[in-house]
Design a protein around this motif. Structure first.
Motif, PDB file in Angstrom:
ATOM      1  N   VAL A   1       0.858  -1.184   0.000  1.00  0.00           N
ATOM      2  CA  VAL A   1       0.000   0.000   0.000  1.00  0.00           C
ATOM      3  C   VAL A   1       0.893   1.233   0.000  1.00  0.00           C
ATOM      4  O   VAL A   1       1.784   1.356   0.848  1.00  0.00           O
ATOM      5  CB  VAL A   1      -0.946   0.020   1.215  1.00  0.00           C
ATOM      6  CG1 VAL A   1      -1.854   1.251   1.161  1.00  0.00           C
ATOM      7  CG2 VAL A   1      -1.780  -1.261   1.268  1.00  0.00           C
ATOM      8  N   VAL A   2       0.661   2.127  -0.935  1.00  0.00           N
ATOM      9  CA  VAL A   2       1.434   3.358  -1.053  1.00  0.00           C
ATOM     10  C   VAL A   2       0.597   4.507  -0.508  1.00  0.00           C
ATOM     11  O   VAL A   2      -0.454   4.833  -1.066  1.00  0.00           O
ATOM     12  CB  VAL A   2       1.827   3.633  -2.514  1.00  0.00           C
ATOM     13  CG1 VAL A   2       2.624   4.932  -2.620  1.00  0.00           C
ATOM     14  CG2 VAL A   2       2.618   2.464  -3.082  1.00  0.00           C
ATOM     15  N   GLY A   3       1.064   5.113   0.570  1.00  0.00           N
ATOM     16  CA  GLY A   3       0.354   6.235   1.173  1.00  0.00           C
ATOM     17  C   GLY A   3      -0.306   5.842   2.478  1.00  0.00           C
ATOM     18  O   GLY A   3      -1.255   5.055   2.488  1.00  0.00           O
TER      19      GLY A   3
ATOM     20  N   ALA B   1      -6.352   2.479   6.269  1.00  0.00           N
ATOM     21  CA  ALA B   1      -7.540   1.639   6.428  1.00  0.00           C
ATOM     22  C   ALA B   1      -7.442   0.389   5.562  1.00  0.00           C
ATOM     23  O   ALA B   1      -7.803  -0.717   5.991  1.00  0.00           O
ATOM     24  CB  ALA B   1      -8.791   2.435   6.070  1.00  0.00           C
ATOM     25  N   ALA B   2      -6.946   0.549   4.332  1.00  0.00           N
ATOM     26  CA  ALA B   2      -6.781  -0.620   3.455  1.00  0.00           C
ATOM     27  C   ALA B   2      -5.738  -1.581   4.017  1.00  0.00           C
ATOM     28  O   ALA B   2      -5.942  -2.802   4.023  1.00  0.00           O
ATOM     29  CB  ALA B   2      -6.385  -0.154   2.049  1.00  0.00           C
ATOM     30  N   ALA B   3      -4.636  -1.038   4.497  1.00  0.00           N
ATOM     31  CA  ALA B   3      -3.579  -1.889   5.066  1.00  0.00           C
ATOM     32  C   ALA B   3      -4.083  -2.634   6.302  1.00  0.00           C
ATOM     33  O   ALA B   3      -3.807  -3.822   6.491  1.00  0.00           O
ATOM     34  CB  ALA B   3      -2.369  -1.026   5.418  1.00  0.00           C
ATOM     35  N   TYR B   4      -4.828  -1.930   7.146  1.00  0.00           N
ATOM     36  CA  TYR B   4      -5.428  -2.541   8.348  1.00  0.00           C
ATOM     37  C   TYR B   4      -6.335  -3.702   7.947  1.00  0.00           C
ATOM     38  O   TYR B   4      -6.262  -4.802   8.527  1.00  0.00           O
ATOM     39  CB  TYR B   4      -6.193  -1.464   9.107  1.00  0.00           C
ATOM     40  CG  TYR B   4      -7.266  -1.933  10.051  1.00  0.00           C
ATOM     41  CD1 TYR B   4      -6.952  -2.389  11.337  1.00  0.00           C
ATOM     42  CD2 TYR B   4      -8.604  -1.895   9.683  1.00  0.00           C
ATOM     43  CE1 TYR B   4      -7.953  -2.803  12.218  1.00  0.00           C
ATOM     44  CE2 TYR B   4      -9.606  -2.300  10.547  1.00  0.00           C
ATOM     45  CZ  TYR B   4      -9.285  -2.759  11.800  1.00  0.00           C
ATOM     46  OH  TYR B   4     -10.278  -3.159  12.672  1.00  0.00           O
ATOM     47  N   TYR B   5      -7.211  -3.467   6.966  1.00  0.00           N
ATOM     48  CA  TYR B   5      -8.136  -4.508   6.523  1.00  0.00           C
ATOM     49  C   TYR B   5      -7.376  -5.741   6.030  1.00  0.00           C
ATOM     50  O   TYR B   5      -7.719  -6.890   6.381  1.00  0.00           O
ATOM     51  CB  TYR B   5      -9.034  -3.952   5.413  1.00  0.00           C
ATOM     52  CG  TYR B   5      -9.831  -5.004   4.677  1.00  0.00           C
ATOM     53  CD1 TYR B   5     -10.989  -5.542   5.230  1.00  0.00           C
ATOM     54  CD2 TYR B   5      -9.410  -5.482   3.431  1.00  0.00           C
ATOM     55  CE1 TYR B   5     -11.708  -6.523   4.562  1.00  0.00           C
ATOM     56  CE2 TYR B   5     -10.124  -6.459   2.761  1.00  0.00           C
ATOM     57  CZ  TYR B   5     -11.270  -6.975   3.327  1.00  0.00           C
ATOM     58  OH  TYR B   5     -11.980  -7.953   2.667  1.00  0.00           O
TER      59      TYR B   5
END
Length: 385
Positions: free
Chosen positions: A10-12, A19-23
């Motif tokens: 994930v970039v950013g 939130a995307a990385a957490y998911y």
């Protein structure tokens, strides 16, 4: 270059990327989160103490998303062990029986969300500190409230690492090489992933250009203004709810949002939902005097119990699309590179669901929600690549 290959990079590490990385990490995916600046920082769109959250939207798809987003905020709060979401309620302010409030009500009804529609008389009685035209009222959304923005971002990143994710800050991605395995170059190291999610915030144009993607994005500098109460506590959340007001005449068709006395003691946050166009790298050179002058008149007219000049002014950046809906989609021709961009100043509250659908796209899965409103091809190809 390391031989290590991540399931997703994930970039950013703003709120959407985090939130995307957490998911993904919570699902057990081997995930790397890269951030160009040392953390924490205030150069993007995710810093600050507070954001509004609400289910009251004119568009059904946002109200639908906010049901699950609210549940995930509560779950994240429990996992992290500190307050992220304070459910105070929210009000949408506009002309009684006008399109804005009626559209909010229609969306809330269709999505079985709670609300209260105040008459103009009841609106003035309940919020005596406000002074709007006699034909104005509000829709009250009891499920809305205040998000603790900095604490929410920290919760995402903390739990991401707790679930096994790797976060590297001070790592600007300078090149992305496409392929079955995507290679990402930074000044100090090179990383590889089977899929990539790009959440670049106001740096979107720079990072998307090598892919031949030019979106009609505008970056705006937002003046975040705090206005001192004449009587301390008169605009506390027990008296004034977070609000969004649609296109008052004084503001030339711009919208206004605000939060009660919650951050700086004795100060109410009231801001124009717009600002001057900027070059992201020259943001501090923007002239926002017209914004402050406009809001001085607004506060003087509609908030007579506040001092008519802001005593605190901070800044933030919006990355706007023409229709103010984000892009959540694959980069054209690349089924393992996903982009999330253009949140237009209202994406923070939606981040739990945005992170989920970006993660689902990166895993090659059908998203939980229709992404038709967010497709990249809704904008015609732009010239000047």
């Amino acid at each position: 270059m390391s031989d290590e290959i991540y399931d997703v990079v994930v970039v950013g590490a703003g709120v959407e990327g985090s939130a995307a990385a957490y998911y993904l990490a919570k699902r057990g995916k081997k995930t790397l989160l890269l951030e160009q600046f040392p953390l924490p920082h205030s150069r993007g769109s995710s810093h600050g103490q507070s954001r509004i959250t609400r289910k009251a939207y004119s568009q059904d798809f946002y109200t639908e998303m906010m049901h699950e987003a609210t549940d995930i905020w509560r779950q994240l709060e429990r996992e992290a062990g500190w307050e992220v979401f304070r459910q105070t309620g929210f009000i949408a302010i506009g002309q009684y029986k006008g399109d804005f409030l009626e559209d909010n009500i229609s969306s809330l009804k269709r999505n079985n969300a709670q609300f209260e529609y105040l008459t103009p008389v009841d609106f003035r009685r309940r919020y005596p500190m406000l002074r709007y035209p006699n034909d104005f009222s509000c829709v009250a959304d009891p499920d809305g409230g205040i998000l603790r923005a900095d604490k929410a971002l920290m919760a995402y990143q903390t739990m991401f690492k707790t679930f096994g994710g790797r976060l590297i800050d001070g790592a600007m991605v300078t090149n992305i090489k496409r392929g079955n395995i995507v290679t990402l170059e930074t000044p100090n190291a090179t990383y590889r992933g089977r899929s990539v999610i790009i959440c670049p915030g106001p740096w979107a144009s720079q990072i998307l250009r090598p892919f031949g993607v030019k979106l009609p994005l505008k970056t705006l500098r937002i003046s975040v203004m705090y206005w001192k109460e004449r009587d301390n506590g008169s605009h506390a959340s027990s008296k004034l709810l977070p609000f969004y007001e649609k296109a008052v005449r004084r503001c030339r068709g711009y919208d206004v949002y605000g939060l009660p006395n919650e951050e700086y003691p004795g100060h109410v946050k009231i801001c124009l939902h717009s600002g001057p166009d900027i070059d992201t790298e020259l943001r501090d050179q923007a002239d926002d005097k017209w914004v402050i002058d406009l809001m001085k008149g607004y506060v003087r007219e509609h908030f007579p119990s506040l001092e008519p000049s802001p005593s605190i002014v901070e800044t933030c950046i919006y990355t706007n699309t023409p229709d103010e809906h984000p892009v959540l989609d694959y980069i054209p021709g690349n089924r393992n590179i996903v982009v999330g961009v253009g949140f237009s100043g209202h994406g923070f509250k939606l981040s739990p669901v945005v992170g989920k659908v970006l993660g689902q796209l990166a895993c090659g899965e059908t998203p939980s929600y229709s992404l038709t409103p967010f497709r990249i091809d809704r904008f015609p190809p732009q010239a000047g690549l």
